[in-house]
Write a protein that holds these residues in place. Sequence first.
Motif, short mmCIF file in Angstrom:
data_model
loop_
_atom_site.label_atom_id
_atom_site.label_comp_id
_atom_site.label_asym_id
_atom_site.label_seq_id
_atom_site.Cartn_x
_atom_site.Cartn_y
_atom_site.Cartn_z
N ALA A 69 41.66 -3.91 -25.75
CA ALA A 69 42.84 -4.09 -24.91
C ALA A 69 42.95 -5.53 -24.44
O ALA A 69 44.05 -6.11 -24.39
CB ALA A 69 42.78 -3.14 -23.72
N LEU A 70 41.81 -6.15 -24.12
CA LEU A 70 41.82 -7.57 -23.72
C LEU A 70 42.22 -8.47 -24.87
O LEU A 70 42.92 -9.48 -24.67
CB LEU A 70 40.44 -7.97 -23.19
N VAL A 71 41.77 -8.11 -26.10
CA VAL A 71 42.15 -8.91 -27.27
C VAL A 71 43.66 -8.86 -27.48
O VAL A 71 44.32 -9.88 -27.72
CB VAL A 71 41.41 -8.42 -28.51
N VAL A 72 44.23 -7.65 -27.40
CA VAL A 72 45.69 -7.50 -27.56
C VAL A 72 46.42 -8.26 -26.45
O VAL A 72 47.42 -8.95 -26.71
CB VAL A 72 46.08 -6.02 -27.54
N THR A 73 45.92 -8.17 -25.22
CA THR A 73 46.54 -8.88 -24.10
C THR A 73 46.52 -10.39 -24.34
O THR A 73 47.52 -11.09 -24.10
CB THR A 73 45.81 -8.56 -22.79
N GLN A 74 45.38 -10.90 -24.83
CA GLN A 74 45.25 -12.33 -25.08
C GLN A 74 46.22 -12.79 -26.16
O GLN A 74 46.86 -13.85 -26.04
CB GLN A 74 43.80 -12.65 -25.50
N LEU A 75 46.36 -11.98 -27.23
CA LEU A 75 47.26 -12.37 -28.32
C LEU A 75 48.71 -12.44 -27.86
O LEU A 75 49.44 -13.36 -28.22
CB LEU A 75 47.13 -11.37 -29.47
N LEU A 76 49.12 -11.47 -27.04
CA LEU A 76 50.50 -11.44 -26.58
C LEU A 76 50.75 -12.47 -25.47
O LEU A 76 51.79 -13.14 -25.46
CB LEU A 76 50.86 -10.04 -26.10
N ALA A 77 49.80 -12.56 -24.53
CA ALA A 77 50.01 -13.43 -23.38
C ALA A 77 49.89 -14.90 -23.75
O ALA A 77 50.50 -15.76 -23.11
CB ALA A 77 49.01 -13.09 -22.28
N ARG A 78 49.12 -15.20 -24.79
CA ARG A 78 48.92 -16.61 -25.16
C ARG A 78 50.25 -17.27 -25.55
O ARG A 78 50.55 -18.40 -25.15
CB ARG A 78 47.92 -16.71 -26.30
N GLY A 79 51.03 -16.55 -26.35
CA GLY A 79 52.32 -17.10 -26.73
C GLY A 79 53.26 -17.26 -25.55
O GLY A 79 54.09 -18.17 -25.52
N MET A 80 53.12 -16.37 -24.55
CA MET A 80 53.98 -16.44 -23.37
C MET A 80 53.65 -17.66 -22.51
O MET A 80 54.53 -18.26 -21.89
CB MET A 80 53.84 -15.17 -22.55
N THR A 81 52.37 -18.02 -22.46
CA THR A 81 51.95 -19.11 -21.56
C THR A 81 51.73 -20.44 -22.28
O THR A 81 51.43 -21.44 -21.64
CB THR A 81 50.64 -18.71 -20.86
N SER A 82 51.92 -20.46 -23.61
CA SER A 82 51.71 -21.72 -24.35
C SER A 82 52.59 -22.86 -23.83
O SER A 82 52.10 -23.98 -23.63
CB SER A 82 51.98 -21.49 -25.84
N PRO A 83 53.89 -22.62 -23.57
CA PRO A 83 54.70 -23.72 -23.03
C PRO A 83 54.18 -24.25 -21.70
O PRO A 83 54.29 -25.45 -21.42
CB PRO A 83 56.09 -23.09 -22.88
#
Length: 364
Positions: A69-83
């Motif tokens: 679940a943490l891996v999935v969260t990291q994959l999705l959230a990383r793109g959200m916070t990249s900017p």
Amino acid sequence: MIPAERRATALHRVEERFDVRPLDRVSSFKVKLGVLVAVVVTVASLLAWAGFYAGLQPLLTIPIVVVLALVVTQLLARGMTSPLREMTRAAVAMSRGDYSQRIRASSRDEVGELAAAFSTMAAELEHTDQLRRDLVANVSHELRTPVAGLRAQLENLVDGVTEPDPAALEVALGETERLSLLVDHLLDLSRLDAGVVELDLERVELTPFLHEVADAADLAAGQRDVRWIVEVEPPDLAVTADAARLHQVIHNLLDNAARHSPARGRIRIMARGDAARGTVSIDVHDEGPGIAREDRSRVFERFQRGGAPDSSGGTGLGLAIARWAVGLHGGSIEVLDDPRTEQARSGRSSLIRVTLPQEPPSLR
């Protein structure tokens, strides 16, 4: 490049390679968070269900579910916070004077809009910083010439090389006046940037007014052999304006014309009224080589003359200040096609027109 900067650059490249942004099409950050929570809960539930039917012990299933679940969260959230991470790096670079950083804004949500606004701000700051550098360099150059001339003349007077006769003192006075004019122009530009100038409007009769400005320009021209021709149609034409600012505009145009006119050249100042449009136009036309067509807008920028740094003896600020003062009145200033056939054929022109409303917008 120091090792710390090299490591930061390498890390940034790795982040860019693995920067996956599957939620970029979602146009709301709040919706993205909802999608993230729903996906994580769904993944955790499916994993728990699969572990239960696979007969795995809860002590083993729960850690696996949490990690995945943490891996999935990291994959999705990383793109959200990249900017946001890119903006942080850019802000750090800007604090060191590097305004070249741009943010890759691919999302449509509030963070994407913020990233786009940040890139626009960085570009404007880079442009402003370049203007500041150019201004400092140009002011230094413009100050150096009269200061060097004045210093050399005074040294000659002190050392006895030159006698303190009227001619020598006139040279020193000329350089001092040039310094004073540059300082006055810089003060005007500071008022322009601060936006603190107010107009003292009054009715200006153009026939005596333009003759007065021409007389002042003739006095300032000194040894320049030029003729001034003033034409006003109708003779009683008047305009509501700030007399001091309008005097400054026309005087700057006449000074510019005198510096570029040939010996015994004629400089025409022509004023015409347009009752249909409620405007007054004032043309200044000299017999100099004129301004190239591609430089007609650039000539009104600071320290520019025909698209090149001013080297004709002026401060390089007169036309920029004229455009500013005309704009305060709600008018316009432009270079028109030259009525001389040979100049019109080459695309060059020395005809500048100031157009003013007979009554500024604030009085209508």
